[in-house]
Design a protein around this motif. Structure first.
Motif, mmCIF file in Angstrom:
data_model
loop_
_atom_site.group_PDB
_atom_site.id
_atom_site.type_symbol
_atom_site.label_atom_id
_atom_site.label_comp_id
_atom_site.label_asym_id
_atom_site.label_seq_id
_atom_site.Cartn_x
_atom_site.Cartn_y
_atom_site.Cartn_z
ATOM 1 N N THR A 172 0.841 -1.191 0.000
ATOM 2 C CA THR A 172 0.000 0.000 0.000
ATOM 3 C C THR A 172 0.883 1.250 0.000
ATOM 4 O OG1 THR A 172 -1.849 1.115 1.136
ATOM 5 C CG2 THR A 172 -0.118 0.171 2.520
ATOM 6 N N GLN A 173 0.305 2.367 -0.404
ATOM 7 C CA GLN A 173 1.022 3.637 -0.406
ATOM 8 C C GLN A 173 0.854 4.317 0.960
ATOM 9 O OE1 GLN A 173 2.918 4.912 -3.093
ATOM 10 N NE2 GLN A 173 2.556 2.826 -3.861
ATOM 11 N N VAL A 174 1.972 4.761 1.515
ATOM 12 C CA VAL A 174 1.928 5.483 2.789
ATOM 13 C C VAL A 174 2.549 6.859 2.599
ATOM 14 C CG1 VAL A 174 2.056 3.334 4.111
ATOM 15 C CG2 VAL A 174 4.163 4.608 3.591
ATOM 16 N N LEU A 175 2.279 7.736 3.558
ATOM 17 C CA LEU A 175 2.842 9.080 3.520
ATOM 18 C C LEU A 175 3.957 9.186 4.552
ATOM 19 C CD1 LEU A 175 -0.375 11.281 3.179
ATOM 20 C CD2 LEU A 175 1.184 10.487 1.385
ATOM 21 N N VAL A 176 5.140 9.554 4.083
ATOM 22 C CA VAL A 176 6.311 9.696 4.943
ATOM 23 C C VAL A 176 6.617 11.179 5.115
ATOM 24 C CG1 VAL A 176 8.758 9.163 5.201
ATOM 25 C CG2 VAL A 176 7.220 7.504 4.110
ATOM 26 N N PRO A 177 6.680 11.674 6.343
ATOM 27 C CA PRO A 177 6.933 13.109 6.560
ATOM 28 C C PRO A 177 8.276 13.542 5.972
ATOM 29 C CG PRO A 177 6.209 12.051 8.596
ATOM 30 C CD PRO A 177 6.505 10.949 7.622
ATOM 31 N N ARG A 178 8.279 14.719 5.351
ATOM 32 C CA ARG A 178 9.530 15.318 4.898
ATOM 33 C C ARG A 178 10.116 16.088 6.075
ATOM 34 N NH1 ARG A 178 10.076 18.780 -0.322
ATOM 35 N NH2 ARG A 178 12.142 18.867 0.653
ATOM 36 N N GLN A 179 10.920 15.419 6.859
ATOM 37 C CA GLN A 179 11.452 16.020 8.076
ATOM 38 C C GLN A 179 12.587 16.994 7.813
ATOM 39 O OE1 GLN A 179 12.234 12.451 10.411
ATOM 40 N NE2 GLN A 179 10.290 12.713 11.478
ATOM 41 N N ASP A 180 12.997 17.119 6.542
ATOM 42 C CA ASP A 180 14.038 18.083 6.214
ATOM 43 C C ASP A 180 13.494 19.496 6.102
ATOM 44 O OD1 ASP A 180 12.653 16.979 3.907
ATOM 45 O OD2 ASP A 180 13.999 18.182 2.655
ATOM 46 N N LEU A 181 12.159 19.651 6.147
ATOM 47 C CA LEU A 181 11.553 20.970 6.002
ATOM 48 C C LEU A 181 11.206 21.560 7.363
ATOM 49 C CD1 LEU A 181 9.070 20.580 2.992
ATOM 50 C CD2 LEU A 181 11.409 21.453 2.985
ATOM 51 N N THR A 182 11.757 22.717 7.675
ATOM 52 C CA THR A 182 11.390 23.440 8.891
ATOM 53 C C THR A 182 10.157 24.294 8.605
ATOM 54 O OG1 THR A 182 12.724 25.393 8.362
ATOM 55 C CG2 THR A 182 13.816 23.578 9.525
ATOM 56 N N GLY A 183 9.639 24.944 9.633
ATOM 57 C CA GLY A 183 8.495 25.830 9.439
ATOM 58 C C GLY A 183 8.822 26.962 8.477
ATOM 59 N N ALA A 184 10.050 27.474 8.566
ATOM 60 C CA ALA A 184 10.457 28.549 7.650
ATOM 61 C C ALA A 184 10.557 28.030 6.222
ATOM 62 C CB ALA A 184 11.800 29.126 8.099
ATOM 63 N N ASP A 185 11.065 26.808 6.044
ATOM 64 C CA ASP A 185 11.180 26.222 4.701
ATOM 65 C C ASP A 185 9.818 26.117 4.021
ATOM 66 O OD1 ASP A 185 13.927 25.839 4.821
ATOM 67 O OD2 ASP A 185 13.745 23.850 5.708
ATOM 68 N N ARG A 186 8.790 25.811 4.805
ATOM 69 C CA ARG A 186 7.456 25.599 4.221
ATOM 70 C C ARG A 186 6.808 26.880 3.711
ATOM 71 N NH1 ARG A 186 7.256 21.653 8.485
ATOM 72 N NH2 ARG A 186 6.168 23.068 9.908
ATOM 73 N N THR A 187 7.453 28.021 3.939
ATOM 74 C CA THR A 187 6.916 29.286 3.415
ATOM 75 C C THR A 187 7.507 29.630 2.056
ATOM 76 O OG1 THR A 187 8.615 30.644 4.519
ATOM 77 C CG2 THR A 187 6.584 30.170 5.753
ATOM 78 N N TRP A 188 8.417 28.782 1.543
ATOM 79 C CA TRP A 188 9.067 29.063 0.262
ATOM 80 C C TRP A 188 8.795 27.935 -0.729
ATOM 81 C CZ3 TRP A 188 10.295 33.881 -0.051
ATOM 82 C CH2 TRP A 188 10.641 34.573 1.106
ATOM 83 N N ALA A 189 8.256 28.306 -1.892
ATOM 84 C CA ALA A 189 7.840 27.330 -2.902
ATOM 85 C C ALA A 189 9.001 26.453 -3.371
ATOM 86 C CB ALA A 189 7.212 28.056 -4.097
ATOM 87 N N GLU A 190 10.199 27.027 -3.489
ATOM 88 C CA GLU A 190 11.333 26.281 -4.029
ATOM 89 C C GLU A 190 11.751 25.111 -3.136
ATOM 90 O OE1 GLU A 190 14.605 28.910 -4.434
ATOM 91 O OE2 GLU A 190 14.835 29.276 -2.275
ATOM 92 N N ARG A 191 11.318 25.100 -1.869
ATOM 93 C CA ARG A 191 11.688 24.012 -0.963
ATOM 94 C C ARG A 191 10.779 22.784 -1.139
ATOM 95 N NH1 ARG A 191 14.978 22.416 0.595
ATOM 96 N NH2 ARG A 191 15.050 22.240 2.849
ATOM 97 N N TYR A 192 9.702 22.936 -1.903
ATOM 98 C CA TYR A 192 8.800 21.813 -2.154
ATOM 99 C C TYR A 192 9.262 21.036 -3.388
ATOM 100 C CZ TYR A 192 5.494 23.965 1.131
ATOM 101 O OH TYR A 192 4.890 24.496 2.250
ATOM 102 N N ASN A 193 8.758 19.821 -3.532
ATOM 103 C CA ASN A 193 9.003 19.010 -4.722
ATOM 104 C C ASN A 193 7.675 18.684 -5.391
ATOM 105 O OD1 ASN A 193 11.811 18.809 -4.187
ATOM 106 N ND2 ASN A 193 11.453 17.071 -2.805
ATOM 107 N N VAL A 194 7.679 18.628 -6.717
ATOM 108 C CA VAL A 194 6.484 18.191 -7.434
ATOM 109 C C VAL A 194 6.163 16.766 -6.998
ATOM 110 C CG1 VAL A 194 5.541 17.606 -9.701
ATOM 111 C CG2 VAL A 194 6.896 19.694 -9.407
ATOM 112 N N GLY A 195 4.915 16.507 -6.635
ATOM 113 C CA GLY A 195 4.514 15.199 -6.140
ATOM 114 C C GLY A 195 4.371 15.147 -4.632
ATOM 115 N N ASP A 196 4.908 16.137 -3.920
ATOM 116 C CA ASP A 196 4.724 16.185 -2.468
ATOM 117 C C ASP A 196 3.242 16.194 -2.130
ATOM 118 O OD1 ASP A 196 7.382 16.205 -1.778
ATOM 119 O OD2 ASP A 196 7.520 18.361 -1.452
ATOM 120 N N VAL A 197 2.888 15.501 -1.065
ATOM 121 C CA VAL A 197 1.500 15.495 -0.589
ATOM 122 C C VAL A 197 1.411 16.417 0.623
ATOM 123 C CG1 VAL A 197 -0.368 14.102 0.356
ATOM 124 C CG2 VAL A 197 1.086 13.170 -1.451
#
Length: 418
Positions: A172-197
């Motif tokens: 089955t497909q599971v969701l694994v947290p992207r623990q490399d992203l801090t709260g500040a990282d999540r405010t910048w589009a370039e820190r995301y990857n296409v396909g991220d959930v």
């Protein structure tokens, strides 16, 4: 419930009743989270903060639990270690609590608890074989998610070969947290990857995305700092991530579960009344893919991984996830050549080794570099606080303790520290 889940519920009405909030593992709370939590308290609320300032700090900015104590918060300290039943292991944990990493590593070496295996795949296999010798009440701690997943798979396969885990697998497909992203990282589009959930714990009128919704990243416009995401109903939304709060970021991976597998929740479930990091065992797998789980606390529940994809194997966990857990035996993976150097540090060493009540075994690629690698200090610095020299910090370190924060006469508050 978790602090994040409590904050996501929003402000509650003041009914005048008396409430006591106990915030465990307070060292993991960021300054922003604690500020929001305390700001919502009512006059009859009281708070007990419990934690250990030498364990992991928040991934996001701030070391508020330590700062409250530094600022004079009345603190009750429990100074006697009671978890470790082995005298030599107890002494090692005491040394780690005082910041004496070199001495602690030397002690583990003398005790025959350090194993050098140069090759990465061979080291993962050695950990899996050691786990399979005595799987009951054994926990594996690895610093990064990649090696954690590799160890989980290796243990799953090893236990299958021994007949402890069923041969039939449900993928089955599971969701694994992207623990490399801090709260500040999540405010910048370039820190995301296409396909991220993405999962949203807060609603936003500006984006029109509701609380509890999931979306997948379709495209990224870094120069304009905009994300385009697709919701489950096919609707696309484009927004500036600085305008959307309460976002958790995951990547999708495949997992194979069998009867007998150890599993772990990677996010809380209100519907299942399951907490983040809660561990259990697969008792059975239905024709429809539903898993029958028996949690370590004794509860039995049914889970459809398609509806709750926040599930993973529970043999190996990260150091952050292990905080607060206890096992008879802990196996610790330390690759001194790990790219993410900050994941290997004195806090990881203290947390990981202190999980074991009777035994702790370390598997590394280089025993000579082990002391220096685990002696790395990643303590947060406060923006307004003067820098403390390392030798001063070492002198000021005290025995393992749980700190209890103060009672505030003009408002809510009381804390504890270990």
């Amino acid at each position: 419930m978790t602090l994040q889940a409590h904050l996501a519920r929003g402000q509650r009405v003041d009914t005048g009743e008396h409430r006591l909030y106990v915030v465990d593992e307070s060292s993991l709370a960021s300054t922003k989270q604690m500020h929001e939590f305390v700001g919502r308290l009512h006059p009859n609320d009281r708070v007990l903060l419990v934690g250990d300032t030498r364990q992991h700090e928040s991934v996001e900015a701030g070391r508020i639990f330590a700062q409250l104590q530094d600022a004079g918060m009345k603190t009750v300290k429990l100074e006697e270690i009671v978890r470790q039943k082995d005298p030599e292991l107890k002494q090692t944990v005491e040394q780690l609590a005082r910041g004496q990493v070199g001495e602690a590593v030397a002690g583990l070496e003398r005790q025959g608890r350090i194993h050098e295996v140069k090759g990465h795949e061979e080291r993962i296999a050695a950990i899996a074989k050691e786990y399979a010798k005595l799987p009951e009440n054994t926990l594996v701690v690895s610093p990064d998610n990649r090696s954690r997943a590799e160890i989980n798979q290796a243990i799953h396969t090893e236990l299958q070969a021994k007949g402890v885990v069923g041969k039939e697998e449900h993928r089955t497909q599971v969701l694994v947290p992207r623990q490399d992203l801090t709260g500040a990282d999540r405010t910048w589009a370039e820190r995301y990857n296409v396909g991220d959930v993405l999962r949203y714990s807060r609603s936003s009128q500006e984006t029109g995305i509701g609380k509890g919704e999931y979306a997948r990243v379709k495209s990224i416009d870094a120069p304009s700092n905009r994300l385009t995401v697709e919701l489950k109903d096919g609707t696309e939304k484009s927004y500036d991530p600085r305008r959307q709060q309460g976002v958790s970021v995951y990547r999708e991976e495949e997992r194979a579960f069998s009867t007998g597998d150890r599993v772990q929740f990677t996010a809380p479930s209100h519907e299942l009344k399951a907490a983040n990091r809660e561990l259990g065992t697969v008792q059975g797998i239905g024709q429809d893919g539903r898993l029958s789980l028996k949690m370590d606390g004794g509860r039995e529940l049914q889970l459809d991984p398609r509806l709750h994809p926040h599930l993973d194997h529970g043999y190996a966990v990260t150091s952050h996830s292990s905080q607060g857990q206890t096992a008879d035996r802990v196996l610790i993976h330390v690759d001194t050549e790990l790219g993410a150097k900050d994941l290997l540090n004195n806090r990881m060493a203290y947390v990981a080794v202190s999980r074991g009540a009777y035994d702790a075994q370390l598997f590394t690629n280089d025993r000579e570099k082990l002391g220096a690698t685990l002696g790395h200090d990643v303590s947060h610095r406060s923006a307004h606080a003067p820098e403390v020299k390392q030798e001063q910090a070492s002198q000021q370190a005290i025995a393992p303790q749980r700190e209890i924060g103060p009672r505030h006469e003009q408002g809510p508050g009381f804390g504890i520290s270990m």
